[in-house]
Enzyme design. Structure first.
Site, PDB file in Angstrom:
ATOM      1  N   GLU A 205       7.698  -2.544 -13.241  1.00  0.00           N
ATOM      2  CA  GLU A 205       7.126  -1.493 -13.407  1.00  0.00           C
ATOM      3  C   GLU A 205       6.563  -1.190 -14.871  1.00  0.00           C
ATOM      4  OE1 GLU A 205      10.466   1.651 -13.612  1.00  0.00           O
ATOM      5  OE2 GLU A 205      10.172   2.051 -11.456  1.00  0.00           O
ATOM      6  N   HIS A 240      23.530   2.791 -22.147  1.00  0.00           N
ATOM      7  CA  HIS A 240      23.119   3.868 -20.890  1.00  0.00           C
ATOM      8  C   HIS A 240      24.553   4.770 -20.625  1.00  0.00           C
ATOM      9  CE1 HIS A 240      19.630   1.345 -20.283  1.00  0.00           C
ATOM     10  NE2 HIS A 240      20.291   0.413 -20.390  1.00  0.00           N
ATOM     11  N   ARG A 297      25.879  12.599  -6.730  1.00  0.00           N
ATOM     12  CA  ARG A 297      27.426  12.976  -7.029  1.00  0.00           C
ATOM     13  C   ARG A 297      27.005  14.235  -8.027  1.00  0.00           C
ATOM     14  NH1 ARG A 297      26.079   8.650 -10.754  1.00  0.00           N
ATOM     15  NH2 ARG A 297      26.026   9.407 -12.874  1.00  0.00           N
TER      16      ARG A 297
HETATM   17  C1  MV4 Z   1      12.601   2.305 -17.575  1.00  0.00           C
HETATM   18  C2  MV4 Z   1      12.587   2.620 -19.023  1.00  0.00           C
HETATM   19  C3  MV4 Z   1      11.081   2.403 -19.493  1.00  0.00           C
HETATM   20  N1  MV4 Z   1       9.767   1.982 -18.736  1.00  0.00           N
HETATM   21  N2  MV4 Z   1      11.690   2.127 -16.552  1.00  0.00           N
HETATM   22  C4  MV4 Z   1      17.298   2.830 -17.838  1.00  0.00           C
HETATM   23  C5  MV4 Z   1      18.594   3.261 -16.979  1.00  0.00           C
HETATM   24  C6  MV4 Z   1      17.987   3.273 -15.381  1.00  0.00           C
HETATM   25  N3  MV4 Z   1      17.887   4.652 -14.965  1.00  0.00           N
HETATM   26  C7  MV4 Z   1      16.528   3.325 -15.859  1.00  0.00           C
HETATM   27  N4  MV4 Z   1      16.190   3.164 -17.199  1.00  0.00           N
HETATM   28  C8  MV4 Z   1      15.068   2.904 -17.904  1.00  0.00           C
HETATM   29  N5  MV4 Z   1      14.114   2.571 -17.173  1.00  0.00           N
HETATM   30  C9  MV4 Z   1      10.558   2.011 -17.203  1.00  0.00           C
HETATM   31  N6  MV4 Z   1       9.591   1.677 -16.286  1.00  0.00           N
HETATM   32  C10 MV4 Z   1      13.574   2.919 -19.902  1.00  0.00           C
HETATM   33  C11 MV4 Z   1      14.587   2.983 -19.106  1.00  0.00           C
HETATM   34  C12 MV4 Z   1      15.577   3.063 -20.332  1.00  0.00           C
HETATM   35  C13 MV4 Z   1      16.403   4.406 -20.390  1.00  0.00           C
HETATM   36  C14 MV4 Z   1      16.118   5.463 -19.599  1.00  0.00           C
HETATM   37  C15 MV4 Z   1      16.934   6.593 -19.508  1.00  0.00           C
HETATM   38  C16 MV4 Z   1      17.756   6.905 -20.508  1.00  0.00           C
HETATM   39  C17 MV4 Z   1      18.100   5.891 -21.438  1.00  0.00           C
HETATM   40  C18 MV4 Z   1      17.352   4.761 -21.242  1.00  0.00           C
HETATM   41  C19 MV4 Z   1      17.761   3.867 -22.165  1.00  0.00           C
HETATM   42  C20 MV4 Z   1      17.091   2.396 -22.433  1.00  0.00           C
HETATM   43  C21 MV4 Z   1      16.156   2.177 -21.046  1.00  0.00           C
END
Ligand code: MV4
Length: 499
Positions: A205, A240, A297
């Protein structure tokens, strides 16, 4: 609806605050409650609060709260007709959901098939894409061929992110800054995914560097109706793990909220979803939003949604599991006021948020209008190391965000808790921080603004001094300093207004 579809006795396959939360709603509905517990939880509050309780094994969750066979046995022995899994443990285990039904019991949650779709990031992306839900630019099938993957990455543009299909909650993600790192990072991602999840499928991504985490509560019934119960802002996270959540998000306009809400409903429909679920989006700085994943959930942070919608989500879950239709349409739902939740965890924020063990020497909850505490511990109890470090959820509700933040500070000050380190002091730091107060923050809040030293002797530190220290620590970024300075003024005005 015939009476046989009603739930009379509910087994709660969980512990701690969420077990109590579920039992309260069940009792109000005239439903008998059955607790299960591990040997170490013999004296836990959820055991005493239930109408009946059964020990299901030793402390490690793999020998107790994760034992499907023992939980089903207790359900049958006690004459329970339904099981609520809470969050964590077996809540997102599709085989458990199927097994509960196969045994003739009701599962208070979605179908195993919905969980199967959403449990695989790639299957989820594929399903929701067909329902016009926006996805982060990238691949929707596993990548295998390095050369082909590199050419896709080039088209998307670096930095890119490699994610494991079986991952989730941040596990198995790798940022790739440029093409020269691509091959080694991809190989590492595949071997990590294989080792951790037994599934080496990975995809690419575009990497969104400063996203906000905004999620939508959704609810579906078994008759094909789905609504959303609006949004929660959950950007204050550490490894997270969410620490502060609020509803509604301070950045969404009515228009964007409607658009994201519609996308959330469509994402749930893509999985034929029923019961409570959460659609997780990231919101980019340019206000583009993308579906990330679905949590199948009831979530820890559901109370903030309850406070702004006036609904009891657990009662709603139970009615849905009984086969009832959703009692409202989307148009009938509105939000009012502002709610903030602080997770009070037995962790030491000045020591990298590492779990802290010990006994709750003093424990007195804050009181008053607009304050809710969902907890599962009481004074004198030992905090077991075997389980989640969440002690309590401190939730406040007020007419505006500003008033809710002020109420949270007062509630933190009134919370009397000793014996273990907790995230309470950190919560106060957040509530006073200019970036949080302004609403202008993202998932990098903690790494950008928080230093463990800020909590040492925090009682004597004036908010102005704190903000000045922050401005210095941010000296690498001139724009950020400007932001801090303008909001410091707001913060001190606010302080004067209060006095
Ligand atoms: C991402 C992102 C940036 N770009 N995807 C972290 C947990 C999982 N649910 C997906 N996550 C992320 N995906 C793309 N393409 C950054 C994160 C991410 C994040 C997302 C939501 C809340 C906190 C976070 C902390 C670090 C990275």
């Amino acid at each position: 609806m015939n009476d046989s579809s009603k739930i009379h006795k509910l087994l709660i396959a969980n512990r701690g605050e969420i077990a109590l939360r579920i039992m309260r709603s069940a009792k109000e509905m005239g439903i008998q409650t059955v607790a299960v517990y591990s040997e170490i939880d013999r004296k836990a509050m959820h055991v005493r609060f239930a109408d009946e309780a059964y020990c299901i094994g030793p402390a490690p969750s793999s020998e107790s709260y994760l034992r499907m066979d023992k939980i089903i046995d207790v359900a049958k022995q006690s004459g329970a007709d339904a099981i609520h899994p809470g969050y964590g443990f077996l809540s997102e285990n599709e085989d458990f959901a199927d097994l509960v039904k196969k045994e003739g019991l009701k599962f208070v949650g979605p179908s195993g098939d919905s969980m199967r779709i959403m449990g695989s990031k790639l299957a989820a992306k594929e399903a929701v894409a067909k329902f016009n839900v926006p996805l982060v630019p990238g691949t929707s099938t596993p990548i295998n061929d390095v050369a082909e993957a590199k050419s896709i990455a080039k088209k998307i543009g670096y930095p890119i992110l490699i994610k494991a299909s079986a991952g989730g909650g941040g596990k198995g993600m790798r940022v790739v800054e440029n093409e020269s790192e691509f091959q080694s990072q991809m190989e590492r991602a595949i071997s990590e995914a294989t080792a951790s999840f037994g599934d080496g499928a990975v995809f690419i991504e575009k990497y969104i560097a400063k996203p906000r985490h905004i999620e939508f509560q959704v609810f579906g019934d078994m008759h094909g109706n789905v609504v959303h119960l609006f949004d929660r802002e959950c950007s204050i996270q550490r490894r997270h793990q969410k620490v502060v959540e609020e509803a509604p998000s301070p950045v969404l306009t009515t228009e964007l909220r409607k658009k994201m809400g519609e996308a959330a409903v469509n994402a749930a429909k893509a999985a034929n979803y029923y019961n409570a679920g959460t659609i997780e989006f990231i919101l980019d700085e340019d206000m583009s939003f993308y579906f990330l994943e679905m949590n199948t959930r009831l979530q820890v942070e559901h109370p903030v949604t309850e406070l702004i919608t006036g609904l009891d989500l657990v009662k709603l879950q139970i009615k849905i599991a009984e086969g009832e239709k959703l009692p409202f349409t989307q148009e009938q739902l509105t939000i009012h006021g502002h709610a903030i939740e602080l997770r009070v965890c037995a962790e030491d924020p000045s020591n990298n948020f590492l779990p802290d063990i010990g006994t709750l020497q003093t424990y007195r909850r804050p009181q008053g209008h607009g304050i809710r505490v969902d907890d599962g511990f009481e004074e004198g109890m030992k905090i077991p190391v075997q389980y989640d470090p969440l002690l309590a959820k401190l939730i406040v509700y007020a007419e505006t965000r500003e008033l809710a933040m002020d109420k949270m500070i007062r509630a933190i000050d009134d919370y009397e808790l000793s014996g273990v380190e907790t995230t309470l002091g950190f919560g106060k730091f957040v509530m006073k921080h200019p970036a949080f107060r302004s609403g202008n923050f993202n998932t990098r809040f903690i790494e950008n603004y928080f230093k463990p030293e800020y909590l040492l002797g925090e009682e004597d530190v004036e908010s102005e001094k704190l903000a000045a220290a922050l401005a210095v620590s941010l000296s690498s970024s001139t724009t950020k300093i400007a932001e801090v300075h303008t909001t410091v003024e707001t913060a001190s005005k606010w302080k004067k207004n209060r006095m």
